[in-house]
Write a protein that holds these residues in place. Structure first.
Motif, PDB file in Angstrom:
ATOM      1  N   GLU A 218     -40.400   7.622 -36.758  1.00  0.00           N
ATOM      2  CA  GLU A 218     -40.223   8.205 -35.252  1.00  0.00           C
ATOM      3  C   GLU A 218     -40.196   6.536 -34.499  1.00  0.00           C
ATOM      4  O   GLU A 218     -40.038   6.400 -33.910  1.00  0.00           O
ATOM      5  CB  GLU A 218     -41.294   8.739 -34.539  1.00  0.00           C
ATOM      6  N   ALA A 219     -41.917   6.164 -35.448  1.00  0.00           N
ATOM      7  CA  ALA A 219     -41.020   4.646 -35.282  1.00  0.00           C
ATOM      8  C   ALA A 219     -40.054   3.526 -35.752  1.00  0.00           C
ATOM      9  O   ALA A 219     -40.395   2.620 -34.471  1.00  0.00           O
ATOM     10  CB  ALA A 219     -42.668   3.824 -36.360  1.00  0.00           C
ATOM     11  N   SER A 220     -39.403   3.646 -36.735  1.00  0.00           N
ATOM     12  CA  SER A 220     -38.170   2.994 -37.091  1.00  0.00           C
ATOM     13  C   SER A 220     -36.938   3.505 -35.988  1.00  0.00           C
ATOM     14  O   SER A 220     -36.541   2.752 -35.607  1.00  0.00           O
ATOM     15  CB  SER A 220     -37.948   4.073 -37.775  1.00  0.00           C
ATOM     16  N   LEU A 225     -34.336   1.869 -31.697  1.00  0.00           N
ATOM     17  CA  LEU A 225     -33.146   1.926 -29.959  1.00  0.00           C
ATOM     18  C   LEU A 225     -33.830   0.882 -28.495  1.00  0.00           C
ATOM     19  O   LEU A 225     -33.017   0.832 -28.210  1.00  0.00           O
ATOM     20  CB  LEU A 225     -34.094   3.192 -29.510  1.00  0.00           C
ATOM     21  N   ASN A 226     -34.753   0.597 -29.208  1.00  0.00           N
ATOM     22  CA  ASN A 226     -35.601  -0.637 -28.053  1.00  0.00           C
ATOM     23  C   ASN A 226     -34.726  -1.494 -28.514  1.00  0.00           C
ATOM     24  O   ASN A 226     -34.825  -3.112 -27.794  1.00  0.00           O
ATOM     25  CB  ASN A 226     -37.059  -1.128 -28.587  1.00  0.00           C
ATOM     26  N   ALA A 227     -34.496  -2.427 -30.124  1.00  0.00           N
ATOM     27  CA  ALA A 227     -33.327  -3.630 -30.241  1.00  0.00           C
ATOM     28  C   ALA A 227     -31.735  -3.138 -29.386  1.00  0.00           C
ATOM     29  O   ALA A 227     -31.441  -3.810 -28.766  1.00  0.00           O
ATOM     30  CB  ALA A 227     -33.619  -3.652 -32.068  1.00  0.00           C
ATOM     31  N   ILE A 228     -31.587  -2.019 -29.339  1.00  0.00           N
ATOM     32  CA  ILE A 228     -30.241  -1.636 -28.778  1.00  0.00           C
ATOM     33  C   ILE A 228     -30.568  -2.051 -27.373  1.00  0.00           C
ATOM     34  O   ILE A 228     -29.321  -2.631 -26.869  1.00  0.00           O
ATOM     35  CB  ILE A 228     -29.763  -0.458 -28.769  1.00  0.00           C
ATOM     36  N   ALA A 229     -32.066  -1.628 -26.927  1.00  0.00           N
ATOM     37  CA  ALA A 229     -31.778  -1.682 -25.595  1.00  0.00           C
ATOM     38  C   ALA A 229     -32.048  -2.822 -24.576  1.00  0.00           C
ATOM     39  O   ALA A 229     -31.420  -3.631 -23.850  1.00  0.00           O
ATOM     40  CB  ALA A 229     -33.101  -0.475 -24.832  1.00  0.00           C
ATOM     41  N   MET A 294     -29.285   8.829 -27.048  1.00  0.00           N
ATOM     42  CA  MET A 294     -28.710   8.123 -27.800  1.00  0.00           C
ATOM     43  C   MET A 294     -29.431   8.456 -28.507  1.00  0.00           C
ATOM     44  O   MET A 294     -29.301   7.940 -30.452  1.00  0.00           O
ATOM     45  CB  MET A 294     -29.019   6.559 -27.592  1.00  0.00           C
ATOM     46  N   ASN A 295     -30.807   8.460 -29.025  1.00  0.00           N
ATOM     47  CA  ASN A 295     -31.835   9.083 -30.000  1.00  0.00           C
ATOM     48  C   ASN A 295     -31.006  10.327 -30.997  1.00  0.00           C
ATOM     49  O   ASN A 295     -31.382   9.246 -32.608  1.00  0.00           O
ATOM     50  CB  ASN A 295     -32.771   9.923 -29.910  1.00  0.00           C
ATOM     51  N   VAL A 296     -30.449  10.940 -31.232  1.00  0.00           N
ATOM     52  CA  VAL A 296     -29.285  11.334 -31.337  1.00  0.00           C
ATOM     53  C   VAL A 296     -28.503  11.537 -32.450  1.00  0.00           C
ATOM     54  O   VAL A 296     -28.127  11.021 -33.885  1.00  0.00           O
ATOM     55  CB  VAL A 296     -29.023  12.711 -31.160  1.00  0.00           C
ATOM     56  N   LEU A 297     -27.642  10.100 -31.016  1.00  0.00           N
ATOM     57  CA  LEU A 297     -26.552   9.766 -31.810  1.00  0.00           C
ATOM     58  C   LEU A 297     -27.020   8.309 -32.967  1.00  0.00           C
ATOM     59  O   LEU A 297     -26.319   7.871 -34.067  1.00  0.00           O
ATOM     60  CB  LEU A 297     -26.151   8.890 -30.853  1.00  0.00           C
ATOM     61  N   ALA A 298     -28.967   8.369 -33.101  1.00  0.00           N
ATOM     62  CA  ALA A 298     -28.942   6.565 -34.325  1.00  0.00           C
ATOM     63  C   ALA A 298     -29.462   7.676 -35.083  1.00  0.00           C
ATOM     64  O   ALA A 298     -29.454   6.705 -36.137  1.00  0.00           O
ATOM     65  CB  ALA A 298     -29.634   5.821 -33.250  1.00  0.00           C
ATOM     66  N   ALA A 299     -29.820   8.488 -35.171  1.00  0.00           N
ATOM     67  CA  ALA A 299     -30.468   8.977 -36.578  1.00  0.00           C
ATOM     68  C   ALA A 299     -29.465   9.237 -37.745  1.00  0.00           C
ATOM     69  O   ALA A 299     -30.445   8.846 -38.823  1.00  0.00           O
ATOM     70  CB  ALA A 299     -30.984  10.850 -35.623  1.00  0.00           C
ATOM     71  N   PRO A 300     -28.310   9.378 -37.624  1.00  0.00           N
ATOM     72  CA  PRO A 300     -27.560   9.116 -38.807  1.00  0.00           C
ATOM     73  C   PRO A 300     -27.815   8.127 -39.924  1.00  0.00           C
ATOM     74  O   PRO A 300     -27.461   7.596 -40.702  1.00  0.00           O
ATOM     75  CB  PRO A 300     -26.229  10.151 -38.422  1.00  0.00           C
ATOM     76  N   PHE A 301     -27.266   7.268 -38.456  1.00  0.00           N
ATOM     77  CA  PHE A 301     -27.322   5.788 -39.012  1.00  0.00           C
ATOM     78  C   PHE A 301     -28.427   5.199 -39.541  1.00  0.00           C
ATOM     79  O   PHE A 301     -28.370   4.933 -41.060  1.00  0.00           O
ATOM     80  CB  PHE A 301     -27.143   5.218 -37.617  1.00  0.00           C
ATOM     81  N   GLU A 308     -32.917  -0.972 -41.133  1.00  0.00           N
ATOM     82  CA  GLU A 308     -32.754  -0.769 -40.063  1.00  0.00           C
ATOM     83  C   GLU A 308     -31.685  -2.127 -39.443  1.00  0.00           C
ATOM     84  O   GLU A 308     -31.023  -1.020 -38.570  1.00  0.00           O
ATOM     85  CB  GLU A 308     -34.273  -0.877 -39.086  1.00  0.00           C
ATOM     86  N   ALA A 309     -31.896  -3.308 -40.558  1.00  0.00           N
ATOM     87  CA  ALA A 309     -31.137  -3.865 -38.861  1.00  0.00           C
ATOM     88  C   ALA A 309     -29.769  -3.350 -40.060  1.00  0.00           C
ATOM     89  O   ALA A 309     -28.289  -3.756 -39.082  1.00  0.00           O
ATOM     90  CB  ALA A 309     -30.849  -5.147 -40.407  1.00  0.00           C
TER      91      ALA A 309
END
Length: 459
Positions: A218-220, A225-229, A294-301, A308-309
Motif C-alpha cells: 500500500e505504501a508503494s 498516486l501522491n506523485a501523480i497528484a 485511479m488507485n485501481v487504474l494504477a495497480a497493474p502498472f 515505481e519510477a
C-alpha cells in the motif's frame, strides 16, 4: 481532433509450414507417442494446405477497396484492429455465436493474399525492445512490435510476471524518459493536496487479489498516486497562471489588427476588454488531481513494473495523453465512454441492448468501473495484463469495445435472468484471448463515425 481512417491489419496465418516428417523413432513412453502423433497430424494438415494462399480478413478487404478507390491518397495509420489465429477450442471453452458467425463470414469471403512482411518480423519482441530499431527504422520496428504483441503475446509466467512487459508498455505508450531522481523529488515533496483522498482508497485496492497484495504494498501505491497528484497539481497551477496571459495576449493582437483595419476605413475602434482572471477560470476546463478509481487504474502498472519510477512514467503518460478526459472536471470522458458502450451494443446486439433498456439498465449503472479502469476492476490480474497488452498496442480507446465484447459473451446469462442487474453487478472472470477475439469481430461492424467517437472520447 478528427481521427484518421482505420488501418487494417491482415489476418494472421497459422505457424509456418512444417517440413516433411520422417518416421519417428520408437517412443519410450505413451506420452511421447501421443506428442509425435499430434505433430504428425499437424504436419499432414499443413502439407495439404501448402499450396493454398493466405487470406486476409474482411477489414483487410475494406482497406484494399479504399486504397483502390483512392490510389493517390496516402493513408494515415491509427490504432487498428488486428486479427489473431486461435486453435480450435473444446466444447467447454466454446466461443459465443457472434464469433462463430464472424469466422464463417470471413472464411467465405476473404481473398488470397501474401503474408504480411514487417521489417523486424524476423526478430523476437525481446530483441526489438532491447536493441531498438535497425537502421533507424522506428516505424517498422514499432509495427513489428505491435504485431508480435497481438500475434505471439508477451511471454510471462502464470502470475503474469514478465521481465519485458513494462518496457513494451512504455514503448507502446510513447512514454518519455524519466529520471529516478525526478520521481524521488516528487516523493520528497510530501503529502499532496489529494493525499487524504488517496489514503481513503488505497487500502481497498484489489483486496481480493492475492497476487497483487503479495507483490505491491500500500505504501508503494500511495507514493505513486501522491506523485501523480503533484504533477497534475503543478499542471493545473501552470494553466491558471498562463491562461489569463494567453487570453490577454490573444485579445491584444486581435484588437491591434481590428484597430488597424478600422483606422484604414476612417472608423473609430473600441478594443474589447480582455478576460480577467476570474472570467478565465469560469471558462477554463480544469484538470483533475485525483479521482476515485485511479488507485485501481494504477495497480497493474505497479504490478508489472520493476520500479515505481517506471510505473509512474507509464501511468502518467496514459492519464495525460490517452485519457485526460477521465480525470478532468466531472469525468466527462468516462461518461462519453459509457454512452458509447450503449451505442455500440445497440449496433452489435440490438436484442440484448433493448432488453437492458427495458430493464432500465444503461451502461452508466453497470459499466462505470470498467470504463474508468480499462477493465482492471475485473479479475484475474494476469488476464488484465494480457488485455492491456492489446489495448496499449492498438489504443486504450478499444476498451469501450472490450466491454461490449464482455456483454455479448455473457448475453445468454443476461437474457435468461429475471434480474440482470445482479448479473451485471460483477462481470465474469476475464478471459483476455476470448475478449480480444470478440472485440475484433465487433470492430468490423462499427461505422466509421462511431469509431471516431470511440477514438476521441477520452481526450
Amino acid at each position: 481532433m478528427a481521427s484518421p481512417p482505420r488501418e487494417p491489419i491482415p489476418s494472421l496465418k497459422p505457424s509456418l509450414l512444417q517440413p516433411e516428417l520422417q518416421p519417428p523413432p520408437s517412443p519410450r513412453t505413451h506420452r511421447a507417442l501421443r506428442r509425435l502423433q499430434s505433430a504428425h497430424t499437424l504436419g499432414a494438415s499443413n502439407r495439404n494446405s501448402a499450396h493454398i494462399p493466405s487470406q486476409p480478413s474482411l477489414i483487410s478487404q475494406q482497406r484494399q477497396q479504399q486504397n483502390q478507390n483512392a490510389p493517390n491518397s496516402q493513408p494515415v495509420q491509427r490504432n487498428g484492429s488486428p486479427t489473431r489465429s486461435t486453435r480450435g477450442r473444446a466444447n467447454s471453452d466454446a466461443t459465443p455465436p457472434l464469433v462463430h458467425q464472424m469466422n464463417a463470414v470471413t472464411a467465405a469471403k476473404r481473398p488470397g493474399s501474401r503474408k504480411p512482411v514487417f521489417s523486424h518480423g524476423h526478430l523476437s519482441l525481446d530483441k526489438i525492445i532491447r536493441d531498438g530499431p535497425a537502421d533507424g527504422d522506428y516505424i517498422g520496428a514499432l509495427e513489428s512490435a505491435r504485431w508480435k504483441v497481438v500475434d505471439e503475446g508477451i511471454k510471462s509466467a502464470d502470475d503474469g510476471m514478465s521481465t519485458v512487459r513494462i518496457y513494451v508498455w512504455l514503448v507502446l505508450l510513447n512514454a518519455p524518459i524519466l529520471s529516478t531522481d525526478d520521481y524521488l523529488a516528487l516523493i520528497h515533496r510530501g503529502a499532496s493536496p489529494a493525499y487524504s483522498k488517496i489514503r481513503n482508497d488505497t487500502f481497498r485496492t484489489l483486496t481480493t487479489d492475492p497476487l497483487f497484495r503479495r507483490r505491491v504494498s500500500e505504501a508503494s501505491l500511495i507514493r505513486l498516486l501522491n506523485a501523480i497528484a503533484w504533477t497534475l497539481q503543478d499542471a493545473r497551477e501552470e494553466d491558471r497562471l498562463s491562461g489569463p496571459r494567453k487570453a490577454r495576449s490573444s485579445m491584444a493582437r486581435a484588437s491591434l489588427a481590428s484597430n488597424a483595419s478600422d483606422s484604414s476605413q476612417g472608423r473609430k475602434f473600441s478594443p474589447t476588454q480582455p478576460l480577467t482572471d476570474s472570467k478565465w477560470e469560469e471558462n477554463a476546463v480544469e484538470p483533475g488531481v485525483y479521482v476515485q478509481g485511479m488507485n485501481v487504474l494504477a495497480a497493474p502498472f505497479l504490478y508489472a513494473a520493476r520500479s515505481e519510477a517506471e510505473a509512474f512514467a507509464a501511468f502518467h503518460t496514459l492519464l495525460t495523453r490517452d485519457c485526460p478526459g477521465y480525470i478532468r472536471g466531472a469525468m466527462d470522458g468516462v461518461h462519453r465512454g459509457l454512452a458509447l458502450v450503449d451505442k455500440v451494443l445497440a449496433i452489435v446486439d440490438p436484442k440484448l441492448a433493448m432488453y437492458l433498456t427495458a430493464k432500465g439498465l444503461s451502461a452508466e449503472i453497470y459499466a462505470f468501473p470498467s470504463v474508468l479502469t480499462l477493465c482492471a476492476c475485473t479479475p484475474p490480474l494476469p488476464e488484465v495484463l494480457r488485455l492491456w497488452d492489446f489495448l496499449f498496442a492498438y489504443g486504450p480507446h478499444l476498451n469501450i469495445v472490450c466491454i461490449v465484447a464482455q456483454l455479448t459473451i455473457m448475453r445468454t446469462q443476461i437474457l435468461t435472468s429475471a434480474s440482470p442487474n445482479k448479473v451485471l453487478r460483477s462481470f465474469p472472470q476475464l478471459n483476455a484471448d476470448l475478449v480480444k477475439s470478440v472485440t475484433i469481430g465487433i470492430i468490423k461492424k462499427i461505422p466509421d463515425d462511431v469509431y471516431n467517437e470511440i477514438v476521441n472520447h477520452a481526450l
